[in-house]
Design an enzyme around this catalytic site. Structure first.
Site, short mmCIF file in Angstrom:
data_model
loop_
_atom_site.label_atom_id
_atom_site.label_comp_id
_atom_site.label_asym_id
_atom_site.label_seq_id
_atom_site.Cartn_x
_atom_site.Cartn_y
_atom_site.Cartn_z
N SER A 17 0.88 -1.59 -0.34
CA SER A 17 -0.21 -0.37 -0.24
C SER A 17 1.22 1.40 0.00
CB SER A 17 -0.97 0.11 1.01
OG SER A 17 -2.19 -1.20 0.82
N THR A 63 -6.62 -3.15 7.77
CA THR A 63 -6.89 -4.56 7.06
C THR A 63 -6.83 -6.10 8.06
OG1 THR A 63 -5.29 -6.54 5.99
CG2 THR A 63 -3.85 -4.71 7.05
N LYS A 67 -10.55 -5.49 10.03
CA LYS A 67 -11.57 -5.70 9.43
C LYS A 67 -12.70 -5.11 9.58
CE LYS A 67 -9.81 -5.95 4.82
NZ LYS A 67 -10.34 -7.41 4.18
N ALA A 131 -16.98 -18.25 -0.37
CA ALA A 131 -17.44 -17.39 0.80
C ALA A 131 -17.43 -16.86 2.12
CB ALA A 131 -18.33 -18.56 0.61
N ALA A 134 -14.07 -11.56 1.43
CA ALA A 134 -13.66 -11.18 -0.27
C ALA A 134 -14.71 -11.61 -0.98
CB ALA A 134 -12.03 -11.66 -1.17
N ASN A 154 -18.85 -22.81 -2.60
CA ASN A 154 -18.28 -22.92 -1.83
C ASN A 154 -17.81 -24.54 -0.02
OD1 ASN A 154 -16.34 -21.47 0.16
ND2 ASN A 154 -17.47 -21.15 2.03
P1 ATR Z 1 -10.95 -13.35 2.23
O1 ATR Z 1 -11.43 -12.50 3.76
O2 ATR Z 1 -9.54 -13.43 2.11
O3 ATR Z 1 -11.89 -13.72 1.94
P2 ATR Z 1 -11.63 -15.83 4.53
O4 ATR Z 1 -13.17 -14.75 4.96
O5 ATR Z 1 -11.13 -16.85 5.63
O6 ATR Z 1 -10.30 -15.26 3.66
O7 ATR Z 1 -12.47 -17.02 3.66
C1 ATR Z 1 -11.59 -17.89 3.26
C2 ATR Z 1 -12.66 -18.70 1.97
O8 ATR Z 1 -11.14 -19.88 1.39
C3 ATR Z 1 -13.26 -19.16 2.83
O9 ATR Z 1 -14.85 -19.42 1.48
C4 ATR Z 1 -12.82 -20.93 2.90
O10 ATR Z 1 -14.32 -21.87 2.52
P3 ATR Z 1 -14.90 -22.00 4.12
O11 ATR Z 1 -16.35 -20.72 3.90
O12 ATR Z 1 -15.30 -23.33 3.54
O13 ATR Z 1 -14.02 -21.89 5.19
C5 ATR Z 1 -12.51 -21.09 1.53
N1 ATR Z 1 -11.11 -21.73 1.78
C6 ATR Z 1 -9.34 -21.97 2.25
N2 ATR Z 1 -9.09 -23.31 2.68
C7 ATR Z 1 -9.89 -23.96 2.03
C8 ATR Z 1 -9.59 -25.08 1.27
N3 ATR Z 1 -8.86 -26.07 1.46
N4 ATR Z 1 -10.76 -26.29 0.98
C9 ATR Z 1 -11.36 -25.10 0.64
N5 ATR Z 1 -11.79 -24.29 0.58
C10 ATR Z 1 -11.21 -23.01 1.76
#
Ligand code: ATR
Length: 279
Positions: A17, A63, A67, A131, A134, A154
């Site tokens: 940033s 961040t 957040k 989901a 982001a 998801n």
């Molecule tokens: P961000 O803010 O970057 O979106 P987050 O809110 O932690 O980060 O979301 C991470 C996403 O990656 C979620 O959709 C998570 O799935 P779950 O909702 O089932 O937890 C997904 N994710 C992370 N590791 C995963 C994995 N090994 N397999 C499938 N989905 C995964």
């Protein structure tokens, strides 16, 4: 006027940033500084807020892990940030702190820049993989630019269902297996999970080798720039959209909120790509 901007979060010492906003200040002849305010993870947000008020910051980014926590300390929250459930940009407007979330709009702007024709198509259909926070921001922004169909796949179905509840366009919730079989039903597939992020660069959420090539594949991960998911798409001859461009456009929107000026991105995506490759 000399602006005072910054970022709060932990850890942020490698944040891009300052580079991005210093370039924006140069490009728009804006005087100011952009500082990293790194606070330990357990720091009470009250303390951070007190510090930022004492130095009279004009605007700041937020961040992980602050957040959500910052939201209770704001005087006003933009509806998009409210719906996203997270704030990544705050403006100090004459002592009143207003929170925004620039991720979704930034993402859509980056897409409009690279794939303007996508926005001329009807119907426009998107599939979001993941989901999390982001995905929620991107979903909201796609609704705002009138995508006709926005489905979500998801691992945890309930999280996808919760996001879809905000839409009135018959969004469907899919498993990754269903998503994999139905990629050709969409104009764009957007990968928002953390799967494939450094150091786990060999991982990918869609395991089949051949992707339908008439679909745009987008990944919001920018470390590495070319994830396994995007490599698979490229090998299949499909167009791809890289994650680092979202980083620039969400910052552009934040800068606009703070200063009213919209800096030209120009060649910054190539420059950022080089910076990221060197890391
Ligand atoms: P961000 O803010 O970057 O979106 P987050 O809110 O932690 O980060 O979301 C991470 C996403 O990656 C979620 O959709 C998570 O799935 P779950 O909702 O089932 O937890 C997904 N994710 C992370 N590791 C995963 C994995 N090994 N397999 C499938 N989905 C995964």
């Amino acid at each position: 006027m000399v602006y005072r901007f910054g970022l709060i979060g932990y850890p942020i010492s490698h944040s891009l940033s300052p580079w991005i906003h210093e370039r924006f200040m140069e490009k728009t002849s804006t005087k100011g500084t952009y500082s990293l305010f790194e606070f330990a993870q357990q720091t009470p947000v009250e303390e951070i807020v007190k510090h930022l008020k004492s130095i009279n910051v004009h605007g700041f980014n937020v961040t992980v892990p602050f957040k959500q926590q910052i939201m209770t300390f704001l005087d006003e929250i933009d509806p998009v940030a409210n719906r996203t459930g997270a704030v990544n940009t705050v403006i100090n407007k004459n002592g009143k702190w207003i929170g925004y979330n620039t991720d979704g709009v930034g993402y859509v702007r980056s897409l409009q820049d690279k794939f303007p024709n996508l926005f001329k198509m009807t119907p426009r259909r998107a599939l979001i993989l993941g989901a999390g926070g982001a995905a929620r921001g991107i979903f909201t922004a796609l609704v705002q630019v009138h995508f006709d169909q926005i489905d979500i796949a998801n691992r945890t179905k309930e999280k996808a269902v919760a996001i879809c509840r905000h839409a009135n366009n018959d969004s469907q919730v899919l498993s990754f297996e269903e998503a994999e079989a139905r990629l050709a039903d969409y104009d764009i597939v957007i990968q928002t999970t953390s799967v494939g992020m450094k150091p786990n660069i060999e991982q990918t959420i869609i395991t089949k080798e051949d992707f339908p090539s008439a679909v745009i594949y987008s990944d919001i991960i920018y470390q590495p720039i070319k994830t396994k998911f995007l490599q698979q798409a490229e090998k299949s001859g499909a167009p791809v959209h890289y994650g680092h461009t979202m980083l620039l456009y969400q910052a552009q929107y934040a800068f606009e909120i703070w200063t009213g000026k919209k800096p030209d991105i120009g060649m910054m995506d190539d420059e950022l790509e080089q910076i990221l490759k060197g890391r």
